[in-house]
Structure formats: structure tokens, C-alpha cells
Design an enzyme around this catalytic site. Structure first.
Site, PDB file in Angstrom:
ATOM      1  CG  HIS A  58      -1.990   1.021   1.195  1.00  0.00           C
ATOM      2  ND1 HIS A  58      -3.219   0.830   1.758  1.00  0.00           N
ATOM      3  CD2 HIS A  58      -2.035   2.268   0.659  1.00  0.00           C
ATOM      4  CE1 HIS A  58      -3.974   1.901   1.574  1.00  0.00           C
ATOM      5  NE2 HIS A  58      -3.265   2.798   0.907  1.00  0.00           N
ATOM      6  CG  HIS A  99      -1.017   6.733  -1.669  1.00  0.00           C
ATOM      7  ND1 HIS A  99      -2.177   6.651  -2.415  1.00  0.00           N
ATOM      8  CD2 HIS A  99      -1.314   6.172  -0.465  1.00  0.00           C
ATOM      9  CE1 HIS A  99      -3.120   6.079  -1.684  1.00  0.00           C
ATOM     10  NE2 HIS A  99      -2.628   5.772  -0.499  1.00  0.00           N
ATOM     11  NE  ARG A 106       0.750  11.524  -2.513  1.00  0.00           N
ATOM     12  CZ  ARG A 106      -0.390  11.204  -1.907  1.00  0.00           C
ATOM     13  NH1 ARG A 106      -1.400  10.685  -2.589  1.00  0.00           N
ATOM     14  NH2 ARG A 106      -0.524  11.396  -0.603  1.00  0.00           N
ATOM     15  CG  ASN A 125      -4.739   8.110  -4.342  1.00  0.00           C
ATOM     16  OD1 ASN A 125      -3.675   7.533  -4.577  1.00  0.00           O
ATOM     17  ND2 ASN A 125      -4.961   8.767  -3.216  1.00  0.00           N
ATOM     18  CG  ASP A 156      -6.260   3.725  -0.629  1.00  0.00           C
ATOM     19  OD1 ASP A 156      -7.035   3.731   0.349  1.00  0.00           O
ATOM     20  OD2 ASP A 156      -5.099   4.152  -0.570  1.00  0.00           O
ATOM     21  CG  HIS A 158     -10.301   4.169   2.008  1.00  0.00           C
ATOM     22  ND1 HIS A 158      -9.163   4.880   2.329  1.00  0.00           N
ATOM     23  CD2 HIS A 158     -11.323   4.853   2.567  1.00  0.00           C
ATOM     24  CE1 HIS A 158      -9.495   5.937   3.052  1.00  0.00           C
ATOM     25  NE2 HIS A 158     -10.800   5.945   3.217  1.00  0.00           N
ATOM     26  CG  HIS A 209      -5.955   2.138   5.471  1.00  0.00           C
ATOM     27  ND1 HIS A 209      -7.319   2.092   5.550  1.00  0.00           N
ATOM     28  CD2 HIS A 209      -5.672   2.831   4.350  1.00  0.00           C
ATOM     29  CE1 HIS A 209      -7.830   2.742   4.515  1.00  0.00           C
ATOM     30  NE2 HIS A 209      -6.851   3.194   3.775  1.00  0.00           N
ATOM     31  CG  ASP A 266      -2.293   4.745   3.526  1.00  0.00           C
ATOM     32  OD1 ASP A 266      -2.184   5.041   2.312  1.00  0.00           O
ATOM     33  OD2 ASP A 266      -3.276   5.086   4.219  1.00  0.00           O
ATOM     34  CG  HIS A 299       0.264  15.126   1.587  1.00  0.00           C
ATOM     35  ND1 HIS A 299      -0.520  15.167   0.450  1.00  0.00           N
ATOM     36  CD2 HIS A 299      -0.293  14.173   2.377  1.00  0.00           C
ATOM     37  CE1 HIS A 299      -1.506  14.292   0.563  1.00  0.00           C
ATOM     38  NE2 HIS A 299      -1.393  13.666   1.720  1.00  0.00           N
TER      39      HIS A 299
END
Ligand SMILES: [Zn+2]
Ligand SMILES: [Zn+2]
Length: 461
Positions: A70, A72, A74, A104, A161, A188, A247, A332, A336
Site C-alpha cells: 500500500h 502512494h 503520486r 489515486n 483507495d 478503503h 489500513h 500507506d 505531501h
């Protein structure tokens, strides 16, 4: 031109069998060429014949490279937070040699073209990138994506997700279509009708901080609904659908999963290290923080979804890992930029980075604090994710991931399981530094990460 590596005088760890033996590995052409168990030096001549570079592993353990189901990354669309290259560099620094990228992105990874973009070596990945494309077009929860075409292009499952698949019929269709292909739907689990405007766990801490809270039922309700759908599909068809719950953060949802497993349903689940390490009290009390001097209330580095829960729920997560209800740990990892997180709590985006603190947190909490054997902790990060992702069924290279086997990909983590240290985010290889683990105690120093037979990370200190 072949490239060979000789990992000399190590302890080999086979998590699936909780086996630790003195041994050595010879790697060539990206694969494990020879495994020797026993005294050091037996492969010296063979290594010399191959012109292998020697890494002295005295005092170090070699385990299969970690698999994080899991992550991300980006890219495409938000490369100011992370790129596939930087995200996988962070993975290597965390001992992770296989990541499963979440869809995502911008645009959402919901087509064969976008899936190929994410998996392309043009993205300069440092470790293996697998992908779960979107379960529904645009992750809008209405119309299924083309599961068969996506599977042919390499999808290892489907997920929306970041959002749940809320509609019962759509979730039933998704589970059924994925079951026909032998792939999981990763959910999710959040009933977003109950979490509008909420940014923290529902409870006394939310009340004192004046923030709207997410109730436990928002998670457990969706898990219960999904388990009910599994039962319906098994009753009405000859299929065996596979639900993977992402999660999980509440004892209530874990109890539903425990009971569903006992009834023989194909439910698997993951817990993230931060839900084992922190509670919502980390948002209001310096006493509960490992870095009290840096403490400030409403620290957005402790904001993620699902949120940090109460101590009872954290303890429920740990208990469920210890009793085998939890199949795997997954980070997860959700980078950011600093300017995105440095805003009022309710406006900050959800998510924290996690790839580089995965092993150190897992070993500290599960092995040191709760006595889980080293091999069992590593299984949660290697052989178990391989099983959850059904990698043996994929054949080829993927079949060998999560174990150390002759002829399998030389994806390995070389570490000192007894080394304690505290995490310094300034060393991170991620593009972002939004971690709550700044200054947190870690156990298990990674010295090298080898992916496809090449050293992709080497500890400098
Ligand atoms: Zn999520
Ligand atoms: Zn996520």
C-alpha cells in the site's frame, strides 16, 4: 555483462518458515544463484570465478526484500509530492523491494495506458513497482474498470483507495468480477456518509480539540457490509471472492475480520505501523509524544485517514497482529509537500510518509515490546504480502518474491536487527518529509537493500 554479488558470512532469515541459519548467498544476473547454509567461505571460489563483488555481512541478517502492498507514489500528476523514482528510492532505504502503487494519481490510474505508464522502467524505479489500478472508472464508485484488460497488463488487484466503494451493487459487481480473475478487491473501509468534515478519531480528544470526529462505525460498518457481500456471492455463485481490507484501525473491524476468517471467507487485511505506534492523544499531549520538545498540538504530521484512534483500538490492532488476524503490515506511504501540510489541521491533507520507518517500527513494537519472533515479524512484511497478493499464482519472477530461493529475484534486505536508533527525517529519500516518526525509536538498522541483484541502498553511517 553479468553482475555478481557475494553476500558473505551472514545469518539467513526465511520468514515463511521462521528459520534462521548461518549462510551466504551468491547473486548473479539479478537472481539468487547459490544459497549456502553453514560456515563462511564455502562459496569463495565460485564467487571468484564469477568475479563477484563481496559484501561482508558479519553480524548482519539477510531477509527477503520487504513487500509493501500500500504505497502512494503520486505520479502521474502530483510529482511535487513524490515521483516513482523518489518514492522507490525511499522504499529501498526502508528495505522495501516491491511496492504496490495505489491508483489515486492525477488522472486516476484506471486504464491500461496509465497502468503501463506507472509500471514503465522509463519512470526510473529503484525497486519493483506493482500496481492496483482503480476498481471503478475514475474511482467514482459507479462503473467497473476493465478488469480483464488491466489484469493482462499486470494489475495485482483493484482498489479505489482514498474512497470506499459505497454502493452495495457496485461492490458486489467488483468482488464478483475480480473473483473470476482470481484477484482481490482492496477496500478503503470508510462510510463517508458518517465522516463528512471529520479530521480525527471521534472521541474525547476530538471533543477537547474542537474537531469533528470519525466514528468507529464508519470503518466497521463498511467491513461488515463487505463481509456480508462475500457470503452472498459465495452462496449465489461458485466463486470465492477475495476482500482485502486496507489500513484497519479499529478493534471492532478487526473482530469482524477475525470472525469472517473463522467462517472460511477469503478476507485478508493490513495494519499500518502508525496505527500500532500512536493514538489520537499524540495530537494533544506532549507526554504521549516521543519528541516532546518538538510537540505542538494539532500537528498535521499526525493526520491521516483512517485517523489515529484510542489506546484501546491501538491495543486491538497490536493484539490482532499477534494473534494472526492481521495478515500484513503496509505503510500507506502518502507523501505531501511541507506547504500542503503546514496549514490549519482541518484543511491539511490526510497522509504521512512511511516506507523508511516500516521495519524499524515493526521490530521495535512487535519484536522488542511484544516478543513476536523476528521471523514472524518479517513474515508480515515478506512472505505474507506475497500470499495476500497471490504472487505464486502469477508465475515467473513474481512467484519467487517474499522468500530467499535459488533462481528467484535477488531482492533482499541486509540489516542488523539488534541496532536501536531514532529516526531522522532529514535522511529521507522521499521528496516529502511529512512523518510523525521524527525522533521516534527504531529497532533494526538497514545496511543494504538489494533489488534485482543490485545494491539500491547502502547505509552510510
Ligand atoms: Zn485509504
Ligand atoms: Zn492509501
Amino acid at each position: 555483462m553479468t553482475q555478481a554479488l557475494y553476500l558473505r558470512n551472514a545469518t539467513l532469515l526465511q520468514p515463511s518458515r521462521n528459520l534462521q541459519t548461518a549462510g551466504e548467498l551468491l547473486l548473479a544476473n539479478g537472481l539468487v544463484h547459490t544459497i549456502h547454509t553453514g560456515a563462511a567461505g564455502a562459496l569463495d571460489q565460485q564467487a571468484a570465478d564469477l568475479g563477484a563483488q563481496v559484501i561482508d555481512c558479519t553480524g548482519l541478517y539477510i531477509a527477503p526484500g520487504l513487500i509493501d502492498a500500500h504505497v502512494h507514489l503520486r505520479e502521474p500528476g502530483q510529482t511535487h509530492k513524490e515521483t516513482i523514482s523518489t518514492g522507490t528510492a525511499a522504499a529501498a532505504a526502508g528495505g522495501v523491494t516491491t511496492v504496490v502503487a495505489m491508483p489515486n494519481t492525477v488522472p486516476v490510474t484506471d486504464s491500461v495506458d496509465l497502468l503501463r505508464f506507472v509500471q514503465s522502467t522509463d519512470r526510473d524505479p529503484h525497486v519493483r513497482v506493482l500496481c492496483m489500478p482503480a476498481a471503478t472508472v475514475g474511482s467514482m464508485g459507479v462503473e467497473l474498470t476493465d478488469y480483464a484488460a488491466l489484469q493482462n497488463a499486470g494489475a495485482v488487484g483493484f482498489t479505489d483507495d482514498g474512497k470506499p466503494i459505497l454502493d452495495d451493487d457496485v461492490m458486489r459487481q467488483a468482488l464478483t468480477a475480480a473473483a473470476r480473475l482470481g484477484l482481490p478487491i482492496s477496500q478503503h473501509a470508510e462510510d463517508t456518509r458518517l465522516t463528512v468534515g471529520a479530521s480525527i478519531n471521534h472521541g474525547p480528544v476530538a471533543f477537547r480539540l474542537g474537531l469533528r470526529g470519525m466514528p468507529i462505525a464508519a470503518e466497521s460498518g463498511i467491513v461488515e457490509r463487505d463481509i456480508r457481500l462475500l457470503e452472498e456471492i459465495e452462496r449465489d455463485t461458485r466463486l470465492k471472492p477475495h476482500l482485502h481490507v486496507q489500513h484497519v484501525s479499529t478493534a471492532a473491524a478487526l473482530e469482524s475480520i477475525r470472525s469472517a476468517k473463522r467462517r472460511g471467507l477469503h478476507v485478508t487485511c493490513e495494519v499500518a505501523p502508525h496505527h500500532l505506534a500512536f493514538t489520537d492523544q499524540n495530537l494533544e499531549s506532549p507526554q504521549s509524544s516521543h519528541a516532546a520538545q518538538r510537540f505542538h498540538a494539532y500537528d498535521t504530521h499526525f493526520k491521516m485517514n483512517p485517523p489515529l484512534r484510542s489506546a484501546q483500538d491501538r491495543d486491538g490492532c497490536i493484539a490482532a497482529v499477534l494473534d494472526g488476524t492481521v495478515d500484513i503490515l503496509a505503510t500507506d506511504h502518502a507523501p505531501h509537500a511541507a506547504w500542503e501540510k503546514n496549514v490549519e489541521f482541518e484543511r491539511a491533507p490526510n497522509g504521512i510518509t512511511g516506507l523508511e520507518t516500516l521495519l524499524g517500527t515493526a521490530l521495535r513494537i512487535l519484536h522488542r515490546d511484544h516478543g513476536m519472533p523476528l521471523g514472524k515479524v518479517l513474515a508480515l512484511l515478506t512472505s505474507s504480502p506475497a500470499t495476500v497478493l497471490n504472487l505464486p499464482n502469477f508465475g515467473g519472477e513474481l512467484a519467487g518474491l517474499g522468500s530467499i530461493a535459488t533462481g528467484a529475484p535477488a531482492d533482499l534486505v541486509i540489516f542488523d536487527p539488534s541496532k536501536a536508533f531514532s529516526y531522522d527525517p532529514s535522511t529521507s529519500r522521499s521528496l516529502s518529509r511529512n512523518t510523525p516518526f521524527s525522533g521516534a525509536p527504531m529497532l533494526g538498522r538497514i545496511h543494504y537493500t538489494v533489488a534485482a541483484g543490485r545494491v539500491q541502498f547502502q547505509q552510510n553511517s
